[in-house]
Enzyme design. Structure first.
Site, PDB file in Angstrom:
ATOM      1  CG  ASP A 116      44.474  55.282  42.756  1.00 15.82           C
ATOM      2  OD1 ASP A 116      45.331  54.853  41.948  1.00 15.82           O
ATOM      3  OD2 ASP A 116      43.745  56.241  42.490  1.00 15.82           O
ATOM      4  CG  HIS A 117      48.149  50.510  40.729  1.00 14.07           C
ATOM      5  ND1 HIS A 117      46.966  50.263  40.109  1.00 14.07           N
ATOM      6  CD2 HIS A 117      49.010  50.874  39.760  1.00 14.07           C
ATOM      7  CE1 HIS A 117      47.108  50.478  38.816  1.00 14.07           C
ATOM      8  NE2 HIS A 117      48.334  50.833  38.576  1.00 14.07           N
ATOM      9  CG  ASP A 140      40.342  51.595  34.027  1.00 16.68           C
ATOM     10  OD1 ASP A 140      40.291  50.857  35.035  1.00 16.68           O
ATOM     11  OD2 ASP A 140      41.281  51.559  33.198  1.00 16.68           O
ATOM     12  CG  HIS A 172      44.865  55.553  38.295  1.00 12.59           C
ATOM     13  ND1 HIS A 172      44.917  54.906  39.503  1.00 12.59           N
ATOM     14  CD2 HIS A 172      44.710  54.590  37.357  1.00 12.59           C
ATOM     15  CE1 HIS A 172      44.788  53.602  39.305  1.00 12.59           C
ATOM     16  NE2 HIS A 172      44.654  53.386  38.014  1.00 12.59           N
TER      17      HIS A 172
HETATM   18  P1  NAD Z   1      40.411  38.181  37.236  1.00 11.75           P
HETATM   19  O1  NAD Z   1      39.065  37.956  36.677  1.00 11.75           O
HETATM   20  O2  NAD Z   1      41.612  37.836  36.423  1.00 11.75           O
HETATM   21  O3  NAD Z   1      40.541  37.415  38.643  1.00 11.75           O
HETATM   22  C1  NAD Z   1      39.499  37.093  39.489  1.00 11.75           C
HETATM   23  C2  NAD Z   1      39.653  35.638  39.906  1.00 11.75           C
HETATM   24  O4  NAD Z   1      38.610  35.330  40.817  1.00 11.75           O
HETATM   25  C3  NAD Z   1      39.549  34.679  38.721  1.00 11.75           C
HETATM   26  O5  NAD Z   1      40.665  33.812  38.725  1.00 11.75           O
HETATM   27  C4  NAD Z   1      38.263  33.915  38.985  1.00 11.75           C
HETATM   28  O6  NAD Z   1      38.321  32.574  38.618  1.00 11.75           O
HETATM   29  C5  NAD Z   1      38.119  34.021  40.492  1.00 11.75           C
HETATM   30  N1  NAD Z   1      36.707  33.935  40.868  1.00 11.75           N
HETATM   31  C6  NAD Z   1      35.667  34.565  40.288  1.00 11.75           C
HETATM   32  N2  NAD Z   1      34.517  34.234  40.891  1.00 11.75           N
HETATM   33  C7  NAD Z   1      34.838  33.371  41.882  1.00 11.75           C
HETATM   34  C8  NAD Z   1      34.078  32.694  42.873  1.00 11.75           C
HETATM   35  N3  NAD Z   1      32.753  32.830  42.970  1.00 11.75           N
HETATM   36  N4  NAD Z   1      34.726  31.896  43.741  1.00 11.75           N
HETATM   37  C9  NAD Z   1      36.065  31.739  43.675  1.00 11.75           C
HETATM   38  N5  NAD Z   1      36.856  32.369  42.750  1.00 11.75           N
HETATM   39  C10 NAD Z   1      36.237  33.167  41.865  1.00 11.75           C
HETATM   40  O7  NAD Z   1      40.456  39.708  37.660  1.00 11.75           O
HETATM   41  P2  NAD Z   1      41.776  40.596  37.895  1.00 11.75           P
HETATM   42  O8  NAD Z   1      42.193  41.203  36.605  1.00 11.75           O
HETATM   43  O9  NAD Z   1      42.766  39.827  38.669  1.00 11.75           O
HETATM   44  O10 NAD Z   1      41.188  41.800  38.759  1.00 11.75           O
HETATM   45  C11 NAD Z   1      40.796  41.648  40.107  1.00 11.75           C
HETATM   46  C12 NAD Z   1      40.392  42.997  40.677  1.00 11.75           C
HETATM   47  O11 NAD Z   1      41.495  43.866  40.638  1.00 11.75           O
HETATM   48  C13 NAD Z   1      39.274  43.690  39.912  1.00 11.75           C
HETATM   49  O12 NAD Z   1      38.486  44.418  40.809  1.00 11.75           O
HETATM   50  C14 NAD Z   1      40.026  44.639  39.001  1.00 11.75           C
HETATM   51  O13 NAD Z   1      39.244  45.744  38.625  1.00 11.75           O
HETATM   52  C15 NAD Z   1      41.166  45.040  39.904  1.00 11.75           C
HETATM   53  N6  NAD Z   1      42.375  45.476  39.193  1.00 11.75           N
HETATM   54  C16 NAD Z   1      43.047  44.609  38.376  1.00 11.75           C
HETATM   55  C17 NAD Z   1      44.206  45.024  37.744  1.00 11.75           C
HETATM   56  C18 NAD Z   1      45.004  44.091  36.859  1.00 11.75           C
HETATM   57  O14 NAD Z   1      46.085  44.484  36.437  1.00 11.75           O
HETATM   58  N7  NAD Z   1      44.528  42.905  36.573  1.00 11.75           N
HETATM   59  C19 NAD Z   1      44.681  46.339  37.948  1.00 11.75           C
HETATM   60  C20 NAD Z   1      43.978  47.188  38.795  1.00 11.75           C
HETATM   61  C21 NAD Z   1      42.821  46.743  39.423  1.00 11.75           C
END
Ligand code: NAD
Length: 494
Positions: free
Chosen positions: A184-185, A242, A247
């Site tokens: 939980d950042h 979310d 948070h």
């Molecule tokens: P995203 O969709 O941008 O990234 C996921 C990546 O995984 C994509 O590049 C996709 O191509 C790849 N992918 C998907 N299926 C795949 C498969 N079968 N094989 C190989 N690669 C595959 O998602 P994100 O925004 O980076 O978020 C990732 C996690 O972090 C999620 O659980 C999200 O809830 C959490 N999160 C993200 C943020 C943020 O700022 N982006 C913040 C807090 C939490």
């Protein structure tokens, strides 16, 4: 930190092509390298579906670091980092690819003198967590003698209590609780770590931190942006899942917890869980009165048109997903009985800020308080983007009158020259490396937070809200103001 074989490790990022990896994880790794907080012997293997060479991926990461890193890029440091970053094309749902991955990781380990320690980082949508963990286990990639294997799970951890339980059972079967880092950042933010210090290292505050002296507490986290390009994810989550489940309830537990016996991980987490266990269940018939949900509509001015939530990409035209929540929470224990905690969070709000406001009770109506209203004392803990503490108290206005005015002591931590607080992900990644789980959520914290939130979500399923109900750039729907006005209080919008 000098080279230390014990700390050598490979960080395997599932979802290395995604937003989180580009905006947060790799810039955090770069900053750790810059601050000499990484061991000499380490490597990163980023996994994604797209076809890329190592050099192509490194170039993309260079650009992301340039854009998102807290510290400017130093070419010498980048050069020493980049040759340790690898890209691996793979469909992580395809079980047959894991054997090859295992072989590849062993080669990387050998090349960089890494003794098999692995940090598996799940930077992917939550529906993939289980499959990846099970595949890692099937190919014996999670338990090796003489090395550690840790898994970092991004939020959201489940979408309700039963899915969270299911996921947890699958994960802890493979990685023990002490090797599971539920991130939980917010907990990595500098001022969150400061909350316990402010409370438990100051005679000025701790004796007053209870229902005898505190009138109420407000916890707000507002963003000015909308859902940006994360409409698909947000549609399934909403502000309650979310932000509140994770948070906001974490902030609440740090503000309300009893002093732990010591600063050990278990002692701190035990006290936080007690707070979550003590949240008074809001009865179904009282949910409407105590919980307000909202969704931003469109707005138009001379120079810009802002899309309403229902017009955002990957969002349904009749979506009932909430982009705002305000709620009143009561904690049933001796310290807090009778002190409401008002929580609100939303997107497309007037200001970007996360802060906790502790409003003390008013003085008795005698002496100066007989004549004119005098404001009560207020302590504000600013979490982001400004980090600091602000204390408001009463003093005499200079001059011959007997006027009393509120004055402020304002300590801004990140305004000071030379203080550039580490990003939350830096702190958290370095804690995973050290094996310190204090700033990660233990399973029972997740469990009790879901228990509280689930009952509200269930009652929402039974009736449709009237959405959209607030303007972009406002402080949310009118119902949010009424939530406090009913109690003869107001949100304090600093
Ligand atoms: P995203 O969709 O941008 O990234 C996921 C990546 O995984 C994509 O590049 C996709 O191509 C790849 N992918 C998907 N299926 C795949 C498969 N079968 N094989 C190989 N690669 C595959 O998602 P994100 O925004 O980076 O978020 C990732 C996690 O972090 C999620 O659980 C999200 O809830 C959490 N999160 C993200 C943020 C943020 O700022 N982006 C913040 C807090 C939490």
């Amino acid at each position: 930190m000098s080279a230390n074989f014990e700390l050598s490790y490979t960080m395997v990022i599932f979802g290395g092509t995604g937003d989180l990896a580009h905006r947060k994880l790799l810039p955090a790794v770069y900053n750790l390298k810059h601050e000499k907080m990484l061991p000499e012997d380490f490597a990163i293997v980023a996994i994604g579906r797209q076809n890329k060479t190592n050099d192509g991926y490194r170039e993309e990461i260079y650009n992301s670091i340039k854009q998102f890193s807290r510290l400017d890029i130093d070419i010498e440091i980048w050069n020493s980092l980049k040759n340790r970053i690898y890209y691996r094309r793979m469909d992580f749902l395809a079980a047959e690819t894991y054997q090859e991955l295992n072989k590849y990781l062993s080669e990387v380990d050998k090349k960089h003198k890494i003794n098999g320690n692995r940090m598996y980082y799940m930077a992917v949508a939550p529906e993939y967590f289980k499959s990846i963990v099970e595949n890692l286990n099937s190919f014996c990639m999670t338990q090796k003698a003489d090395s550690w294997n840790r898994v970092v799970i991004e939020k959201p951890f489940g979408r309700d209590l039963s899915s969270a339980k299911y996921l947890n059972d699958k994960i802890v079967k493979v990685f023990k609780e002490e090797n599971t880092y539920r991130i939980d950042h917010y907990l990595g933010k500098e001022m969150l770590q400061n909350i316990m210090v402010i409370r438990f290292a100051n005679m000025l505050f701790e004796p007053l931190w209870n229902n005898k002296y505190i009138d109420h507490i407000q916890i707000s986290s507002s963003e000015t942006v909308g859902v940006e390009n994360r409409g698909g994810y947000y549609e399934k989550a909403g502000a309650m899942r979310d932000m509140v489940q994770s948070h906001m309830l974490q902030l609440l537990s740090l503000i309300a917890m009893e002093p732990p016996n010591d600063l050990e991980t278990k002692s701190i987490r035990d006290e936080k869980v007690k707070v979550l266990k003590s949240l008074r269940k809001i009865k179904t018939e009282a949910i409407k009165e105590n919980v307000v949900r909202g969704q931003y509509g469109p707005s138009e001015s001379e120079d810009e048109r802002i899309l309403g939530y229902r017009e955002e990409k990957k969002v349904s035209l009749d979506s009932n997903t909430e982009t705002f929540v305000a709620l009143k929470i009561n904690i049933q224990n001796f310290r807090w009985s009778g002190v409401p905690f008002y929580i609100r969070t939303g997107k497309r709000m007037k200001k970007k800020s996360t802060e906790i406001i502790v409003q003390f009770k008013s003085m008795q109506s005698i002496l100066y308080f007989e004549e004119k209203e005098v404001l009560p004392n207020m302590l504000v803990i600013k979490i982001q983007p400004t980090e600091g503490i602000f204390l408001q108290f009463n003093a005499k206005e200079p001059g011959t009158h007997r006027n009393i005015i509120p004055v402020q002591m304002d300590f801004c931590q990140n305004c000071q020259v030379g203080i550039n607080s580490p990003e939350a992900y830096e702190r958290l990644l370095s804690d995973v490396l050290k094996g310190d789980t204090t700033l990660f959520t233990r399973w029972d914290e997740v469990e009790y937070a879901w228990k509280f939130v689930d009952q509200i979500l269930e009652s929402w399923n039974d009736n449709d809200p009237v959405f959209p109900n607030y303007e972009p750039g406002s402080w949310g729907p009118e119902g949010s103001n009424m939530l406090l006005q009913k109690d003869v209080r107001n949100w304090i919008n600093l």
